[in-house]
Structures are given as C-alpha cells and as structure tokens.
Design a protein around this motif. Sequence first.
Motif, short mmCIF file in Angstrom:
data_model
loop_
_atom_site.label_atom_id
_atom_site.label_comp_id
_atom_site.label_asym_id
_atom_site.label_seq_id
_atom_site.Cartn_x
_atom_site.Cartn_y
_atom_site.Cartn_z
N GLU A 2 -3.12 10.78 -13.78
CA GLU A 2 -3.18 9.59 -12.94
C GLU A 2 -4.56 8.96 -12.99
OE1 GLU A 2 0.04 10.87 -9.47
OE2 GLU A 2 -2.05 11.47 -9.33
N MET A 27 0.83 -1.21 0.00
CA MET A 27 0.00 0.00 0.00
C MET A 27 0.86 1.26 0.00
SD MET A 27 -2.97 -1.28 2.66
CE MET A 27 -3.99 0.19 2.64
N THR A 58 -2.82 8.58 -1.21
CA THR A 58 -3.11 8.39 -2.63
C THR A 58 -2.52 7.07 -3.12
OG1 THR A 58 -3.09 10.79 -3.00
CG2 THR A 58 -2.86 9.38 -4.93
N LEU A 59 -1.29 6.78 -2.74
CA LEU A 59 -0.66 5.51 -3.12
C LEU A 59 -1.44 4.33 -2.53
CD1 LEU A 59 3.12 6.39 -2.60
CD2 LEU A 59 1.98 5.95 -4.78
N LYS A 100 -6.24 -1.60 -6.95
CA LYS A 100 -5.63 -2.66 -7.75
C LYS A 100 -5.94 -4.03 -7.15
CE LYS A 100 -1.89 0.32 -9.37
NZ LYS A 100 -0.46 0.70 -9.21
N LYS A 158 3.58 1.66 -1.39
CA LYS A 158 4.22 1.82 -2.70
C LYS A 158 3.20 1.95 -3.82
CE LYS A 158 6.67 -1.95 -2.05
NZ LYS A 158 7.65 -3.06 -2.25
N GLY A 159 1.91 1.88 -3.48
CA GLY A 159 0.88 1.97 -4.51
C GLY A 159 0.78 0.74 -5.39
N TYR A 203 0.93 9.55 0.51
CA TYR A 203 0.91 8.11 0.75
C TYR A 203 -0.52 7.57 0.83
CZ TYR A 203 5.93 7.88 1.24
OH TYR A 203 7.27 7.92 0.97
N SER A 213 -4.69 3.71 -4.35
CA SER A 213 -4.42 3.07 -5.64
C SER A 213 -4.11 1.59 -5.45
CB SER A 213 -3.23 3.78 -6.31
OG SER A 213 -2.89 3.15 -7.52
N SER A 214 -3.38 1.27 -4.40
CA SER A 214 -3.04 -0.12 -4.10
C SER A 214 -4.30 -0.94 -3.79
CB SER A 214 -2.09 -0.17 -2.90
OG SER A 214 -1.80 -1.50 -2.54
N ASN A 217 -5.20 5.26 -14.35
CA ASN A 217 -5.81 4.25 -13.48
C ASN A 217 -7.07 3.68 -14.12
OD1 ASN A 217 -3.87 4.44 -11.47
ND2 ASN A 217 -4.98 6.01 -10.32
N GLU A 257 -5.54 13.40 -6.78
CA GLU A 257 -5.17 12.61 -7.94
C GLU A 257 -5.14 13.55 -9.15
OE1 GLU A 257 -6.55 8.34 -9.81
OE2 GLU A 257 -8.09 9.80 -9.32
#
Length: 241
Positions: A130, A55, A87-88, A95, A57-58, A85, A91-92, A134, A126
């Motif tokens: 991005e 998480m 936001t990362l 995913k 590291k996204g 972080y 995104s994680s 995404n 974001e």
Amino acid sequence: MPNKITGTQISEAYLKGKLVFEERLALSDAINDLVSNGAMNKSSATDYVRNFLQMMKGMEYQRTLNFNATEYFLSSIYKDYGEKYLTLALSSVQKHLDYYEGIGKSTQKSIRDLVEGYWAKGIVGESIEEHLNNFSEQVKRSLSDDSKKRSVRLSSANKIPTSITVQTTVYRRNPDVVAEALCRAAGSCERCHKPAPFLRAKDGTPYLEVHHKIQLSRGGEDTIENAIALCPNCHRELHFG
C-alpha cells in the motif's frame, strides 16, 4: 464555503455523516437537517458530509476541509471505527492534498503535517504494498505538474522525512526451491538468458533473484515449477513493467 466553520458545526456534520455512512439517514436528509437547524449553509453541509463519506472509502475529495475539521474527523474516525477506517481516511486526505496542490492551490502544510504525524506515530498499519502504491501515485501526480508547481511545494516541504512503520506478510519460503532454481539457471537469467549482472561480494556467486511466476500472495505454490531465477532488470519488469 465560509472561512469560519465552528467546532459545533464540525461535530454536527460528523454526526450526520456517520448516520449516512451507517445507512441510518439519507444523504439529502442529513444535509437538510444541518441547514434547517442552523448548523451550516447548504454548500458547507454538502461538502462536509460528502467529504466524510469519501474519507470512509479512502477516496479523493476535492472540496476543502479546514485544519480543525480534518483533525476532528480523523480523530473521531479512529475513535469510532478503528485503525482500518483511519487508514482509509488518511489516504483520502493525502489524495485531496495532492489534488489541491496539483491545481496550483496552497500546500496546506499544516494538514499534510497532521497526516504525516499519524503515520509517524505508528497508529495505522499501512502495508509495504500500500505504501509503495500510494507513493507511486504521488510521483505520477507530481510528474503531471510542471517544474514551477513542484518548486513551490518543495520550498515549503520538510527536508527531513518522517519515518513510518509499515506492516508486511512474510512467507516462510522453502530454501531448496531457491537453491534448485539458482542451480538450474547456472549463472544466467532464465528470462533474458544473459549472464548475471554481477557477482555477490560475500561469496562470488552470480547475483540472480528467484521469482514466483504466480505470486505467493495470490495463492502461488512455493515449488521449483513456479520459480524462475532472474536478473534484477527482468525481475523488476515482471513486477512493474
């Protein structure tokens, strides 16, 4: 992984994950500490700490976190590390949800709603690029599934989309560069050399879009030499082809 992970176990896993992320503790030691103090079994400890690191590291993680753990991790990351972080991490999680649903598992709707709620609140920034990247990845994942899997997700999907606020950088472009490029093109695309596909409703001029050969965001100059007047098709092909 056991079905029930307590709030205490979640917070302990988060604290150990922080120490690993901040390079104050080795991953193996963090996992062993969680096991030895009775916080978690080794499988759960490994999954939770590694998922936290992904998480930060996204990056996609494949082992599940329950709703309470996901909510705790996201709120704690925002509190301890700020918007970047968070936001990362969002995104994680996104995913992970796409991966999990892509292999035919449950939609984890509560966690998806949690993620969308963060975007809707405007807490995270974001960028448009991005957001589009995404979304493009999500479409790619969906296309790799069959219609049956998409139908399952669609049956429980929100019919009204949430709105999000995205950040963008706007360059103060020189209008003379745009005007000169359009005059030079004389109504025809400077790439495919076909006439503009239609006329502007407001003034009857040929519709062409001025594109920078080297994008401004990559250090390109706002000059006539770096500009080219394109039809919409050629413009999109240069960006996405």
